[in-house]
Design a protein around this motif. Sequence first.
Motif, PDB file in Angstrom:
ATOM      1  N   UNK A   1       0.854  -0.958  -0.043  1.00 17.96           N
ATOM      2  CA  UNK A   1      -0.041  -0.078  -0.070  1.00 17.96           C
ATOM      3  C   UNK A   1       0.748   1.243   0.018  1.00 17.96           C
ATOM      4  N   UNK A   2       2.087   1.332   0.923  1.00 15.08           N
ATOM      5  CA  UNK A   2       2.826   2.302   0.914  1.00 15.08           C
ATOM      6  C   UNK A   2       3.557   2.846  -0.523  1.00 15.08           C
ATOM      7  N   UNK A   3       3.903   1.571  -1.170  1.00 16.71           N
ATOM      8  CA  UNK A   3       4.423   1.421  -2.492  1.00 16.71           C
ATOM      9  C   UNK A   3       3.553   2.261  -3.403  1.00 16.71           C
ATOM     10  N   UNK A   4       2.201   1.759  -3.469  1.00 13.56           N
ATOM     11  CA  UNK A   4       1.256   2.332  -4.364  1.00 13.56           C
ATOM     12  C   UNK A   4       1.087   3.801  -4.125  1.00 13.56           C
ATOM     13  N   UNK A   5       1.147   4.201  -2.833  1.00 17.34           N
ATOM     14  CA  UNK A   5       1.059   5.403  -2.369  1.00 17.34           C
ATOM     15  C   UNK A   5       1.781   6.541  -3.064  1.00 17.34           C
ATOM     16  N   UNK A   6       3.285   5.875  -2.819  1.00 18.33           N
ATOM     17  CA  UNK A   6       4.549   6.711  -3.540  1.00 18.33           C
ATOM     18  C   UNK A   6       4.339   6.757  -5.015  1.00 18.33           C
ATOM     19  N   UNK A   7       3.910   5.680  -5.702  1.00 17.00           N
ATOM     20  CA  UNK A   7       3.737   5.615  -7.141  1.00 17.00           C
ATOM     21  C   UNK A   7       2.764   6.313  -7.751  1.00 17.00           C
ATOM     22  N   UNK A   8       1.730   6.527  -6.827  1.00 17.72           N
ATOM     23  CA  UNK A   8       0.332   7.446  -7.201  1.00 17.72           C
ATOM     24  C   UNK A   8       0.793   9.146  -7.501  1.00 17.72           C
ATOM     25  N   UNK A   9       1.719   9.281  -6.446  1.00 12.03           N
ATOM     26  CA  UNK A   9       2.255  10.757  -6.611  1.00 12.03           C
ATOM     27  C   UNK A   9       3.585  11.037  -7.503  1.00 12.03           C
ATOM     28  N   UNK A  10       4.299   9.719  -7.539  1.00 12.44           N
ATOM     29  CA  UNK A  10       5.562   9.931  -8.442  1.00 12.44           C
ATOM     30  C   UNK A  10       4.781  10.124  -9.874  1.00 12.44           C
ATOM     31  N   UNK A  11       3.901   9.321 -10.214  1.00 13.18           N
ATOM     32  CA  UNK A  11       3.452   9.471 -11.958  1.00 13.18           C
ATOM     33  C   UNK A  11       2.092  10.444 -11.896  1.00 13.18           C
TER      34      UNK A  11
ATOM     35  N   UNK B   1       6.876   1.085  12.866  1.00  9.32           N
ATOM     36  CA  UNK B   1       7.061   0.533  11.892  1.00  9.32           C
ATOM     37  C   UNK B   1       6.788   1.154  10.258  1.00  9.32           C
ATOM     38  N   UNK B   2       5.694   2.051  10.627  1.00  7.38           N
ATOM     39  CA  UNK B   2       5.242   2.705   9.435  1.00  7.38           C
ATOM     40  C   UNK B   2       6.623   3.868   9.110  1.00  7.38           C
ATOM     41  N   UNK B   3       7.172   4.448  10.331  1.00  7.27           N
ATOM     42  CA  UNK B   3       8.219   5.262  10.025  1.00  7.27           C
ATOM     43  C   UNK B   3       9.447   4.606   9.589  1.00  7.27           C
ATOM     44  N   UNK B   4       9.695   3.407   9.758  1.00  8.17           N
ATOM     45  CA  UNK B   4      10.664   2.751   9.184  1.00  8.17           C
ATOM     46  C   UNK B   4      10.470   2.426   7.709  1.00  8.17           C
ATOM     47  N   UNK B   5       9.364   1.954   7.486  1.00  7.12           N
ATOM     48  CA  UNK B   5       8.932   1.888   6.011  1.00  7.12           C
ATOM     49  C   UNK B   5       9.240   3.202   5.116  1.00  7.12           C
ATOM     50  N   UNK B   6       8.639   4.115   5.776  1.00  2.11           N
ATOM     51  CA  UNK B   6       8.531   5.529   5.179  1.00  2.11           C
ATOM     52  C   UNK B   6       9.899   5.937   4.726  1.00  2.11           C
ATOM     53  N   UNK B   7      10.832   5.814   5.390  1.00  2.00           N
ATOM     54  CA  UNK B   7      12.241   6.162   5.387  1.00  2.00           C
ATOM     55  C   UNK B   7      12.827   5.193   4.029  1.00  2.00           C
ATOM     56  N   UNK B   8      12.608   4.008   4.015  1.00  2.00           N
ATOM     57  CA  UNK B   8      12.909   3.277   3.011  1.00  2.00           C
ATOM     58  C   UNK B   8      12.423   3.566   1.697  1.00  2.00           C
ATOM     59  N   UNK B   9      10.912   4.113   1.647  1.00  2.00           N
ATOM     60  CA  UNK B   9      10.077   4.688   0.756  1.00  2.00           C
ATOM     61  C   UNK B   9      10.838   6.217   0.089  1.00  2.00           C
ATOM     62  N   UNK B  10      11.241   6.700   0.884  1.00  2.00           N
ATOM     63  CA  UNK B  10      11.769   8.173   0.751  1.00  2.00           C
ATOM     64  C   UNK B  10      13.236   8.118   0.225  1.00  2.00           C
TER      65      UNK B  10
ATOM     66  N   UNK C   1      14.078   5.489  -1.828  1.00  4.12           N
ATOM     67  CA  UNK C   1      14.065   4.972  -3.074  1.00  4.12           C
ATOM     68  C   UNK C   1      13.522   5.960  -4.066  1.00  4.12           C
ATOM     69  N   UNK C   2      12.454   6.748  -3.909  1.00  2.00           N
ATOM     70  CA  UNK C   2      11.782   7.758  -4.473  1.00  2.00           C
ATOM     71  C   UNK C   2      12.133   9.215  -4.242  1.00  2.00           C
ATOM     72  N   UNK C   3      12.863   9.386  -3.405  1.00  2.00           N
ATOM     73  CA  UNK C   3      13.529  10.845  -3.073  1.00  2.00           C
ATOM     74  C   UNK C   3      12.877  11.898  -2.711  1.00  2.00           C
ATOM     75  N   UNK C   4      11.420  11.531  -2.472  1.00  2.00           N
ATOM     76  CA  UNK C   4      10.374  12.668  -1.989  1.00  2.00           C
ATOM     77  C   UNK C   4       9.749  12.029  -0.637  1.00  2.00           C
ATOM     78  N   UNK C   5       9.160  13.053  -0.282  1.00  2.00           N
ATOM     79  CA  UNK C   5       8.316  12.715   1.233  1.00  2.00           C
ATOM     80  C   UNK C   5       6.874  12.939   0.833  1.00  2.00           C
TER      81      UNK C   5
END
Length: 228
Positions: A106-116, A208-217, A219-223
């Motif tokens: 779900x977090x990956x999808x959220x980042x992709x949602x804003x990425x594109x 746990x969410x914060x740790x996952x969010x750090x990983x996504x940031x 990878x994608x380079x934005x918050x």
Amino acid sequence: MAFLHFDLDVLPFIFLVILIAFTLHEFAHAYVAYRFGDDTAYRQGRVTLNPMAHLDLLGTLLIFLAGFGWAKPVPVNRSNFRNPRMMSVIVSAAGPLSNLIIAFVGLILMYLYFQFGWNDALSPGGAEAIETFLGYLIDLNLLLFVFNLIPLPPLDGFRILEDVVPRSVRLQLTQVSQWAVFIFLLVVFIPPLNTKVLQPILSLRYDIFNAMNVVMESIFGFVIFNRI
């Protein structure tokens, strides 16, 4: 099993998330047990992604009426496993881990949602609906991951504990398990205990969410989410 509070205006999102979370949680138990040689759940039609095979009517209704509910437990015959203790631990852990994976997806999808820029292609109402759904998909599955690992019956965490402790301790746990269920119910439904015991445990999902969010940031380079 789930312990939730929510506003009525997000009811459709809660229902869809619970449908996904409960179905994949119970499917994970059944599938892993089947792969390890126990066909008990398979013979009862539980190795399926059909929600109707996993949802309990009363347990589902109570989620929306009382904020607490459950799905149908998956039957497991540990005697069919080559290594009963180790494989039982994995089968028990498979359910909560499925919720962790759903949250991460779900977090990956959220980042992709804003990425594109998919949010810009939708109407304000449509964009809000998708963001609300993904937000609950992440949060509620993290909550279910943490909640189900609490080492009290009838949660998965208790089954894991039974299989990792020495046999003598396991026998003692089995003897007191019926009383531990009452402790669990008291913690869930008595407000002072809920606030002082359960809520601090469930708040671990934010770490746990914060740790996952750090990983996504990274990878994608934005918050897209502030730290909780």
